[in-house]
Design a protein around this motif. Structure first.
Motif, mmCIF file in Angstrom:
data_model
loop_
_atom_site.group_PDB
_atom_site.id
_atom_site.type_symbol
_atom_site.label_atom_id
_atom_site.label_comp_id
_atom_site.label_asym_id
_atom_site.label_seq_id
_atom_site.Cartn_x
_atom_site.Cartn_y
_atom_site.Cartn_z
ATOM 1 N N ASP A 43 -5.885 -0.877 13.397
ATOM 2 C CA ASP A 43 -5.266 0.416 13.708
ATOM 3 C C ASP A 43 -4.070 0.235 14.647
ATOM 4 O OD1 ASP A 43 -5.442 3.242 13.204
ATOM 5 O OD2 ASP A 43 -6.005 3.501 15.302
ATOM 6 N N VAL A 44 -4.199 -0.638 15.633
ATOM 7 C CA VAL A 44 -3.098 -0.912 16.562
ATOM 8 C C VAL A 44 -1.940 -1.572 15.830
ATOM 9 C CG1 VAL A 44 -2.410 -2.286 18.574
ATOM 10 C CG2 VAL A 44 -4.567 -1.036 18.617
ATOM 11 N N ALA A 45 -2.252 -2.495 14.925
ATOM 12 C CA ALA A 45 -1.199 -3.163 14.154
ATOM 13 C C ALA A 45 -0.431 -2.165 13.292
ATOM 14 C CB ALA A 45 -1.813 -4.256 13.279
ATOM 15 N N ILE A 46 -1.136 -1.238 12.663
ATOM 16 C CA ILE A 46 -0.480 -0.214 11.847
ATOM 17 C C ILE A 46 0.447 0.636 12.712
ATOM 18 C CG2 ILE A 46 -0.843 1.862 10.463
ATOM 19 C CD1 ILE A 46 -3.479 0.564 9.492
ATOM 20 N N ALA A 63 0.826 -1.206 0.000
ATOM 21 C CA ALA A 63 0.000 0.000 0.000
ATOM 22 C C ALA A 63 0.862 1.259 0.000
ATOM 23 C CB ALA A 63 -0.930 -0.004 1.211
ATOM 24 N N LEU A 64 1.912 1.244 0.801
ATOM 25 C CA LEU A 64 2.824 2.386 0.853
ATOM 26 C C LEU A 64 3.477 2.616 -0.507
ATOM 27 C CD1 LEU A 64 4.523 1.672 4.285
ATOM 28 C CD2 LEU A 64 3.287 3.759 3.724
ATOM 29 N N SER A 65 3.948 1.548 -1.130
ATOM 30 C CA SER A 65 4.610 1.669 -2.425
ATOM 31 C C SER A 65 3.665 2.224 -3.481
ATOM 32 C CB SER A 65 5.141 0.307 -2.869
ATOM 33 O OG SER A 65 5.690 0.365 -4.163
ATOM 34 N N GLU A 108 -6.470 3.805 5.480
ATOM 35 C CA GLU A 108 -7.571 3.489 4.577
ATOM 36 C C GLU A 108 -7.215 2.341 3.642
ATOM 37 O OE1 GLU A 108 -8.467 7.194 2.692
ATOM 38 O OE2 GLU A 108 -9.746 7.905 4.341
ATOM 39 N N LYS A 109 -5.975 2.344 3.134
ATOM 40 C CA LYS A 109 -5.553 1.280 2.221
ATOM 41 C C LYS A 109 -5.512 -0.075 2.923
ATOM 42 C CE LYS A 109 -3.827 1.586 -1.480
ATOM 43 N NZ LYS A 109 -4.348 1.335 -2.861
ATOM 44 N N VAL A 110 -4.945 -0.099 4.134
ATOM 45 C CA VAL A 110 -4.827 -1.372 4.850
ATOM 46 C C VAL A 110 -6.192 -1.843 5.340
ATOM 47 C CG1 VAL A 110 -3.780 -2.549 6.816
ATOM 48 C CG2 VAL A 110 -2.444 -0.891 5.508
#
Length: 237
Positions: free
Chosen positions: A141-144, A110-112, A128-130
């Motif tokens: 959200d915690v995992a991110i 997603a970042l790429s 939003e992407k994840v």
């Protein structure tokens, strides 16, 4: 396809120094020593419970990826693990974390994708992407929040200011095994059976790595190269 309900499993930062040390010990002794991991973790994580939880994640990575680590040991039979470059060790850790907790891979993809369109992206875009893959809930959200500082430490992205991120310098792989593991990880986690060699420079996962120092005409450990009707052939696992 929406993959809500996929296993997440990770909600605590794993410092590179701890996982790196645990891998080094395992390569040397074939022992997974949770006491040693916990002791190292307490140097980086405040509070016993948080350190213990993070140590469990490291132990889980070692156990689940023991076969790959065994192959790494064979590949580097005459070269100690700590002789690998820092970039190779960070790339290795990133692959092992991703293979154990695939949300890491999905986050990096997603970042790429975002950073190919614009030079900086914000936390809202990332979330939003994840969450489009895993669903919108507190666990994601915690995992991110746990993953972002980890992948920054592993030199994939950098934080320019609060909640604003950009691409970091690529991790340069000089290890044949690590180079193959990077390709193996993408094939496995993208649920594809193969990848065209021409796509190695274009697929999102490879935005974070530079495989050019390695001669990839001859794959020895995790990858098989086959001929195809187009391009330079394709790679399978």
């Amino acid at each position: 396809m929406n993959n809500q309900g996929k296993y997440i499993g990770l909600n605590q930062r794993i410092p590179f120094e701890v996982l790196d040390a645990a891998i080094n010990l395992y390569i040397d002794s074939s022992v997974i020593d949770k006491g040693y991991v916990l002791q190292r973790m307490q140097d980086f994580t405040t509070g016993y419970n948080r350190a213990n939880k993070a140590a469990k994640y490291v132990v889980q990575i070692l156990r689940r990826q023991a076969t790959l680590l065994g192959q790494l040991k064979k590949a580097g039979k005459n070269t100690p693990y700590n002789a690998l470059t820092v970039d190779d060790r960070k790339a290795l850790c990133l692959c092992l974390i991703s293979l154990t907790y695939p949300i890491t891979y999905d986050l990096l993809v997603a970042l790429s994708q975002g950073l190919k369109v614009q030079p900086q992206i914000n936390k809202k875009f990332i979330s939003e992407k994840v969450m489009s893959i895993y669903g919108s809930n507190r666990t994601v959200d915690v995992a991110i929040d746990a993953l972002l500082p980890m992948i920054i430490e592993l030199n994939t992205i950098k934080r320019d200011k609060v909640s604003i991120y950009s691409l970091s310098a690529k991790l340069i792989s000089r290890s044949k095994f690590v180079s193959e593991l990077i390709i193996y990880t993408d094939i496995k986690l993208s649920n594809s059976k193969s990848i065209l060699t021409d796509d190695l420079n274009f697929k999102p996962w490879f935005s974070f790595f530079d495989l050019s120092p390695i001669n990839n005409d001859n794959y020895l450990w995790l990858i098989t190269k086959k001929d195809s009707a187009v391009g330079k052939g394709y790679l399978t696992i």
